[in-house]
Design a protein around this motif. Structure first.
Motif, PDB file in Angstrom:
ATOM      1  N   ASP A   1       0.819  -1.209   0.000  1.00 34.83           N
ATOM      2  CA  ASP A   1       0.000   0.000   0.000  1.00 34.83           C
ATOM      3  C   ASP A   1       0.859   1.267   0.000  1.00 34.83           C
ATOM      4  OD1 ASP A   1       0.933  -0.650   2.526  1.00 34.83           O
ATOM      5  OD2 ASP A   1      -0.776   0.224   3.567  1.00 34.83           O
ATOM      6  N   ALA A   2       2.040   1.213   0.614  1.00 34.40           N
ATOM      7  CA  ALA A   2       2.934   2.381   0.605  1.00 34.40           C
ATOM      8  C   ALA A   2       3.408   2.681  -0.808  1.00 34.40           C
ATOM      9  CB  ALA A   2       4.127   2.130   1.528  1.00 34.40           C
ATOM     10  N   LEU A   3       3.746   1.628  -1.568  1.00 31.84           N
ATOM     11  CA  LEU A   3       4.142   1.830  -2.959  1.00 31.84           C
ATOM     12  C   LEU A   3       2.956   2.308  -3.790  1.00 31.84           C
ATOM     13  CD1 LEU A   3       6.119   1.608  -5.316  1.00 31.84           C
ATOM     14  CD2 LEU A   3       5.616  -0.846  -5.434  1.00 31.84           C
ATOM     15  N   ALA A   4       1.764   1.767  -3.517  1.00 27.24           N
ATOM     16  CA  ALA A   4       0.576   2.163  -4.280  1.00 27.24           C
ATOM     17  C   ALA A   4       0.235   3.632  -4.052  1.00 27.24           C
ATOM     18  CB  ALA A   4      -0.608   1.273  -3.907  1.00 27.24           C
ATOM     19  N   ARG A   5       0.454   4.120  -2.842  1.00 27.42           N
ATOM     20  CA  ARG A   5       0.206   5.539  -2.581  1.00 27.42           C
ATOM     21  C   ARG A   5       1.227   6.422  -3.287  1.00 27.42           C
ATOM     22  NH1 ARG A   5      -0.689   3.547   2.672  1.00 27.42           N
ATOM     23  NH2 ARG A   5       1.412   4.180   3.297  1.00 27.42           N
ATOM     24  N   GLN A   6       2.462   5.947  -3.336  1.00 26.04           N
ATOM     25  CA  GLN A   6       3.522   6.735  -3.955  1.00 26.04           C
ATOM     26  C   GLN A   6       3.439   6.676  -5.479  1.00 26.04           C
ATOM     27  OE1 GLN A   6       7.362   4.983  -3.894  1.00 26.04           O
ATOM     28  NE2 GLN A   6       8.498   6.922  -3.919  1.00 26.04           N
ATOM     29  N   LEU A   7       3.342   5.444  -6.019  1.00 27.88           N
ATOM     30  CA  LEU A   7       3.379   5.233  -7.468  1.00 27.88           C
ATOM     31  C   LEU A   7       2.409   4.103  -7.826  1.00 27.88           C
ATOM     32  CD1 LEU A   7       7.270   5.291  -7.815  1.00 27.88           C
ATOM     33  CD2 LEU A   7       5.747   7.071  -8.679  1.00 27.88           C
ATOM     34  N   PRO A   8       1.125   4.392  -7.971  1.00 31.70           N
ATOM     35  CA  PRO A   8       0.138   3.320  -8.202  1.00 31.70           C
ATOM     36  C   PRO A   8       0.418   2.487  -9.441  1.00 31.70           C
ATOM     37  CG  PRO A   8      -0.828   5.510  -8.524  1.00 31.70           C
ATOM     38  CD  PRO A   8       0.494   5.718  -7.869  1.00 31.70           C
ATOM     39  N   GLU A   9       0.930   3.117 -10.516  1.00 28.46           N
ATOM     40  CA  GLU A   9       1.188   2.346 -11.735  1.00 28.46           C
ATOM     41  C   GLU A   9       2.341   1.366 -11.527  1.00 28.46           C
ATOM     42  OE1 GLU A   9       3.823   5.936 -11.785  1.00 28.46           O
ATOM     43  OE2 GLU A   9       1.724   5.521 -11.270  1.00 28.46           O
ATOM     44  N   VAL A  10       3.330   1.741 -10.723  1.00 31.21           N
ATOM     45  CA  VAL A  10       4.439   0.831 -10.434  1.00 31.21           C
ATOM     46  C   VAL A  10       3.967  -0.308  -9.535  1.00 31.21           C
ATOM     47  CG1 VAL A  10       6.728   0.627  -9.392  1.00 31.21           C
ATOM     48  CG2 VAL A  10       6.154   2.646 -10.758  1.00 31.21           C
ATOM     49  N   ALA A  11       3.092  -0.016  -8.595  1.00 28.79           N
ATOM     50  CA  ALA A  11       2.545  -1.071  -7.732  1.00 28.79           C
ATOM     51  C   ALA A  11       1.802  -2.114  -8.560  1.00 28.79           C
ATOM     52  CB  ALA A  11       1.615  -0.464  -6.685  1.00 28.79           C
ATOM     53  N   ASN A  12       1.007  -1.675  -9.532  1.00 29.12           N
ATOM     54  CA  ASN A  12       0.297  -2.618 -10.404  1.00 29.12           C
ATOM     55  C   ASN A  12       1.279  -3.438 -11.239  1.00 29.12           C
ATOM     56  OD1 ASN A  12      -2.211  -1.748  -9.508  1.00 29.12           O
ATOM     57  ND2 ASN A  12      -2.404  -0.185 -11.100  1.00 29.12           N
ATOM     58  N   GLU A  13       2.332  -2.777 -11.731  1.00 28.22           N
ATOM     59  CA  GLU A  13       3.347  -3.488 -12.512  1.00 28.22           C
ATOM     60  C   GLU A  13       4.034  -4.546 -11.657  1.00 28.22           C
ATOM     61  OE1 GLU A  13       7.499  -2.620 -15.005  1.00 28.22           O
ATOM     62  OE2 GLU A  13       6.440  -0.972 -14.000  1.00 28.22           O
ATOM     63  N   LEU A  14       4.340  -4.208 -10.402  1.00 25.54           N
ATOM     64  CA  LEU A  14       5.001  -5.161  -9.514  1.00 25.54           C
ATOM     65  C   LEU A  14       4.118  -6.385  -9.278  1.00 25.54           C
ATOM     66  CD1 LEU A  14       7.283  -5.957  -7.572  1.00 25.54           C
ATOM     67  CD2 LEU A  14       6.073  -4.674  -5.786  1.00 25.54           C
ATOM     68  N   VAL A  15       2.835  -6.192  -9.038  1.00 32.87           N
ATOM     69  CA  VAL A  15       1.927  -7.318  -8.809  1.00 32.87           C
ATOM     70  C   VAL A  15       1.915  -8.240 -10.029  1.00 32.87           C
ATOM     71  CG1 VAL A  15      -0.492  -7.967  -8.494  1.00 32.87           C
ATOM     72  CG2 VAL A  15       0.487  -6.105  -7.135  1.00 32.87           C
ATOM     73  N   ASP A  16       1.903  -7.662 -11.222  1.00 29.65           N
ATOM     74  CA  ASP A  16       1.931  -8.466 -12.447  1.00 29.65           C
ATOM     75  C   ASP A  16       3.236  -9.246 -12.558  1.00 29.65           C
ATOM     76  OD1 ASP A  16       0.901  -9.160 -15.203  1.00 29.65           O
ATOM     77  OD2 ASP A  16       2.752  -8.120 -15.755  1.00 29.65           O
ATOM     78  N   VAL A  17       4.363  -8.605 -12.244  1.00 32.93           N
ATOM     79  CA  VAL A  17       5.667  -9.272 -12.298  1.00 32.93           C
ATOM     80  C   VAL A  17       5.715 -10.431 -11.307  1.00 32.93           C
ATOM     81  CG1 VAL A  17       8.111  -8.982 -11.710  1.00 32.93           C
ATOM     82  CG2 VAL A  17       6.980  -7.324 -13.199  1.00 32.93           C
ATOM     83  N   LEU A  18       5.212 -10.211 -10.115  1.00 32.74           N
ATOM     84  CA  LEU A  18       5.213 -11.275  -9.100  1.00 32.74           C
ATOM     85  C   LEU A  18       4.418 -12.489  -9.577  1.00 32.74           C
ATOM     86  CD1 LEU A  18       4.725  -9.191  -5.813  1.00 32.74           C
ATOM     87  CD2 LEU A  18       6.848 -10.079  -6.779  1.00 32.74           C
ATOM     88  N   HIS A  19       3.281 -12.230 -10.228  1.00 33.73           N
ATOM     89  CA  HIS A  19       2.471 -13.342 -10.734  1.00 33.73           C
ATOM     90  C   HIS A  19       3.225 -14.104 -11.832  1.00 33.73           C
ATOM     91  CE1 HIS A  19      -1.060 -15.667 -11.653  1.00 33.73           C
ATOM     92  NE2 HIS A  19      -1.076 -15.242 -12.900  1.00 33.73           N
ATOM     93  N   ARG A  20       3.876 -13.378 -12.728  1.00 32.59           N
ATOM     94  CA  ARG A  20       4.630 -14.033 -13.804  1.00 32.59           C
ATOM     95  C   ARG A  20       5.765 -14.886 -13.240  1.00 32.59           C
ATOM     96  NH1 ARG A  20       6.624  -9.910 -18.217  1.00 32.59           N
ATOM     97  NH2 ARG A  20       7.372 -11.880 -19.094  1.00 32.59           N
ATOM     98  N   LEU A  21       6.458 -14.367 -12.237  1.00 33.75           N
ATOM     99  CA  LEU A  21       7.575 -15.118 -11.661  1.00 33.75           C
ATOM    100  C   LEU A  21       7.084 -16.360 -10.932  1.00 33.75           C
ATOM    101  CD1 LEU A  21       9.779 -12.171 -10.378  1.00 33.75           C
ATOM    102  CD2 LEU A  21      10.324 -13.757 -12.238  1.00 33.75           C
ATOM    103  N   GLU A  22       5.968 -16.245 -10.230  1.00 28.19           N
ATOM    104  CA  GLU A  22       5.432 -17.406  -9.525  1.00 28.19           C
ATOM    105  C   GLU A  22       5.022 -18.501 -10.506  1.00 28.19           C
ATOM    106  OE1 GLU A  22       3.085 -17.334  -5.541  1.00 28.19           O
ATOM    107  OE2 GLU A  22       1.594 -17.436  -7.139  1.00 28.19           O
ATOM    108  N   LEU A  23       4.421 -18.114 -11.620  1.00 27.15           N
ATOM    109  CA  LEU A  23       4.049 -19.111 -12.636  1.00 27.15           C
ATOM    110  C   LEU A  23       5.287 -19.742 -13.253  1.00 27.15           C
ATOM    111  CD1 LEU A  23       1.070 -17.348 -14.466  1.00 27.15           C
ATOM    112  CD2 LEU A  23       0.960 -19.363 -12.996  1.00 27.15           C
ATOM    113  N   HIS A  24       6.323 -18.939 -13.476  1.00 28.63           N
ATOM    114  CA  HIS A  24       7.549 -19.475 -14.081  1.00 28.63           C
ATOM    115  C   HIS A  24       8.205 -20.512 -13.167  1.00 28.63           C
ATOM    116  CE1 HIS A  24      11.238 -19.480 -16.525  1.00 28.63           C
ATOM    117  NE2 HIS A  24      11.882 -19.541 -15.365  1.00 28.63           N
TER     118      HIS A  24
END
Length: 729
Positions: free
Chosen positions: A284-307
């Motif tokens: 939530d701290a990242l989402a408050r600072q940079l919401p678009e980066v927070a969304n990008e990070l969540v997507d990256v985490l999902h891709r890495l977990e699937l890999h």
């Protein structure tokens, strides 16, 4: 010869020769970086790695003659990719130098940041960034880390010299104090390439540090593996208000919940998060600072977990609003999280994880640790609360020093280690402790990661608490070293006194894993009936001790294996066996050995099965009534007027009893096979065989029950004489 053909220095974008295991040569860190950059196209700062082969050569015979040339070649390639020059005062490139073992060793070896820094480059950074404070802080951090890690200045001494006010002049003065004192230890070089080689030597040398040796011994990691040294272009999480640094788990490593777990600091560099010296924010701290980066990070985490098809531990930096990935590895997790994550991924169609893989990830040791989680008694108020970072309950004497913790543990005193934050120098004390609390740090701090990996109950960031030299001060008062306290790492609380109570293991995920294991065992038996179940000498001799006299055929049937297997297991133990025409029996020495092993098993399991013991008492009474009434009624089998009553009654008892057998088997794994044996006895009774109710010459239901009762007495630390006195027939 083959060893010398392996690359000494390897760039992330290059491919390795066939047949080489990337983590073994590049270390886990660089192997993950190369995969993210080359295979997934993620935003990874460019870099290269000096391989584990070079580390072992350096530790054995010294710095290789041709390594300087290889490093200069890779620095030129790195400079071209980064469009900056290493040592260039006009377009400067700074690098990090980080360790990377083939096996995860979080925080045990050394890292240096901002390597390549000079006064001229500091001035250039000030002009480029528009912040003289940023440039000064970068200069100070480099000097402090080099003094500590390469020159061996003590951490406390270096920090004291680095004390400063928040002005540029104060920061530069602190850096100058460190440089002056470091001259007594060899000095901090001005030449960037000399800084780089010094950093690589220090990273390789940290493989032989005391903390790394202690960790390897605890984890059974071979010393021959060595560490790689990863050299990577710096990105700055402390650059501006659109920058920060963090560590993320793709799932909660303490509970297994399927939501990202993130520790994040605005305007900071990576060591500030993992050192546990700062109060951190979450996603939530990242989402408050940079919401678009927070969304990008969540997507990256999902891709890495699937890999990886597993929970991942990811380090990242945000610099001027851009996300960079700095590390990925399969994350260390608590035993509770391990079983929940494994089951969740099998049941999620997005994950191609099989049931057999889930079973493999949750082996006997994990289930043993899970059984020890326990709980605290109700009605007690905590003396402090914080983040629940490693599940479980531990109690012991409060201790605020790692060395004293080791001494107390060696004397047989359970210890709860309290620190403001832990560092790798505390590892020996952490290993010895029954629980851990810190006043700083989050889910990915050193304390949290190591505690979860070793199943030590832990709470971090205790609110309103302060660790003093001889005790812990909280809002509830001062608690001196030696006072007994209880840590609840499942709920994030610290209590006065030992308030642990027994807690039975009854997780739906564990029940599913057991069911899948039985499915696999049944399928394997159907496909290959000649394959025998593996049994230990302890299992065979304990069964023989319980039955008194038993044939090989009956032992094989009871343990679900073949007669050849039983014969093979017994052959080395002829000295403790008596042979008779009807089978084998144990000698007095054999019985003594078995009882000693049973006592050791019970001591390890401890109080974890107390709840199951109490449940068994009620069931035991029901079986006694059933067998007595059956014998008084003279029930002889199908056709008797009360036969249907007997089958219905024992089936109902079995339905209530079977979950207890599963629960006990999850803790005392040797007893798990009793479930199959009771099922088989019930099947025979249901088919009309009355003798399978209570015949002493068969694996009848009552005979098995008697043996199982003996096992429960042993694993819960009781003895038969006490039980007969407490529960007379």
């Amino acid at each position: 010869m083959v060893e010398r053909m392996l690359p000494a220095v390897h760039a992330f974008e290059d491919t390795l020769p066939d047949g080489i295991d990337p983590p073994s040569l590049l270390g886990g860190k660089a192997a993950g970086l190369a995969m993210m950059a080359r295979d997934l196209g993620l935003n990874v700062p460019p870099g290269f790695v000096v391989t584990t082969r070079v580390c072992n050569e350096f530790l054995g015979t010294g710095w290789p003659d041709d390594l300087d040339e290889a490093l200069r070649l890779q620095l030129a390639r790195l400079s071209a990719r980064a469009e900056r020059g290493f040592g260039d005062p006009e377009r400067p490139l700074l690098v990090s130098v980080r360790s990377g073992s083939p096996v995860s060793m979080p925080g045990m070896m050394d890292t240096l940041l901002n390597v390549g820094m000079t006064p001229a480059i500091r001035e250039r950074l000030a002009r480029e960034s528009g912040s003289r404070l940023f440039a000064a802080e970068t200069w100070l951090r480099f000097n402090r880390m080099y003094a500590e890690i390469v020159l061996g200045m003590s951490h406390d001494h270096a920090l004291k010299k680095a004390e400063h006010d928040d002005t540029e002049a104060g920061i530069l003065a602190a850096a100058e104090r460190i440089r002056e004192v470091s001259a007594e230890h060899g000095g901090i070089p001005d030449e960037p390439f000399e800084q780089l080689t010094g950093a690589i030597r220090a990273v390789f040398g940290s493989w032989q540090s005391e903390r790394a040796i202690v960790f390897r011994a605890h984890e059974n990691i071979p010393a021959s593996l060595g560490t790689a040294a990863t050299v990577q272009a710096m990105v700055f999480g402390n650059l501006d208000d659109r920058s920060g640094t963090g560590v993320a788990f793709t799932r909660d490593p303490a509970t297994g919940d399927a939501t990202p777990c993130v520790d994040y600091l605005v305007r900071a560099q990576g060591e500030d998060v993992v050192a546990g010296t700062h109060k951190v924010g979450g996603l939530d701290a990242l989402a408050r600072q940079l919401p678009e980066v927070a969304n990008e990070l969540v997507d990256v985490l999902h891709r890495l977990e699937l890999h990886y098809r597993d929970m991942c531990d990811v380090e990242f930096t945000v610099s001027a609003g851009q996300l960079y990935l700095l590390q990925v590895r399969v994350g260390r997790r608590s035993p509770l999280a391990a079983v929940r994550i494994a089951v969740s991924m099998v049941e999620d169609p997005a994950f191609p994880l099989s049931k057999s893989e889930a079973i493999g990830r949750t082996g006997e040791e994990i289930l043993k640790e899970l059984a020890k989680l326990g709980k605290v008694a109700e009605g007690h108020s905590p003396i402090a609360t914080g983040l629940a970072v490693s599940p479980g309950v531990g109690a012991g004497a409060l201790c605020c020093d790692a060395d004293r913790a080791v001494e107390l543990a060696a004397a047989g005193v359970p210890v709860i280690l309290a620190r403001a934050e832990t560092s790798p120098s505390d590892v020996h004390g952490m290993v010895a402790s029954s629980g851990l609390v810190t006043t700083f740090g989050g889910m990915v701090s050193h304390a949290a990661v190591v505690a979860r990996g070793w199943a030590i109950p832990a709470v971090c960031s205790l609110v309103g608490a302060e660790v003093e030299s001889m005790g812990l001060r909280t809002a509830s008062g001062f608690f001196a070293e030696g006072d007994t306290v209880t840590v609840d790492g499942s709920n994030g609380a610290l209590y006065a006194g030992d308030i642990r109570v027994a807690a039975g293991l009854d997780l739906p995920e564990v029940r599913k894993l057991r069911a899948w294991a039985l499915e696999a065992e049944s399928a394997g038996a159907a496909e290959a009936p000649a394959v025998a179940r593996l049994v230990t000498a302890f299992e065979v001799l304990r069964t023989l001790q319980l039955k008194g006299l038993c044939s090989v055929e009956r032992l094989a049937a009871a343990l679900g294996t073949t007669e050849d297997t039983i014969t093979h297991v017994l052959s080395p133990h002829e000295a403790v066996l008596k042979t008779t025409p009807r089978g084998f029996a144990l000698t007095a020495d054999g019985r003594a050995w078995v009882l000693e092993q049973v006592a050791l098993e019970g001591a390890e399991i401890g109080y974890a099965l107390e709840g199951e013991w109490q449940r068994f008492q009620a069931l035991n009474l029901r079986l006694k009534v059933l067998v007595t009434e059956s014998q008084q009624s003279g029930i002889s089998g199908t056709g008797h007027e009360r036969w249907d009553w007997l089958v219905e009654t024992i089936s109902g008892l079995h339905s209530d009893f079977r979950p207890l057998v599963e629960t006990v088997g999850g803790t005392a794994h040797r007893l798990a096979s009793y479930g199959r044996r009771f099922d088989k006895a019930l099947e025979a009774i249901t088919a009309g065989d009355h003798s399978m109710l209570a015949s002493p010459l068969k694996d009848s239901y009552h005979t098995l029950w008697f043996e199982y009762h003996e096992e429960l007495i042993a694993v819960t630390g009781r003895n038969r004489a006490e039980e007969e006195a407490a529960h007379p027939h």
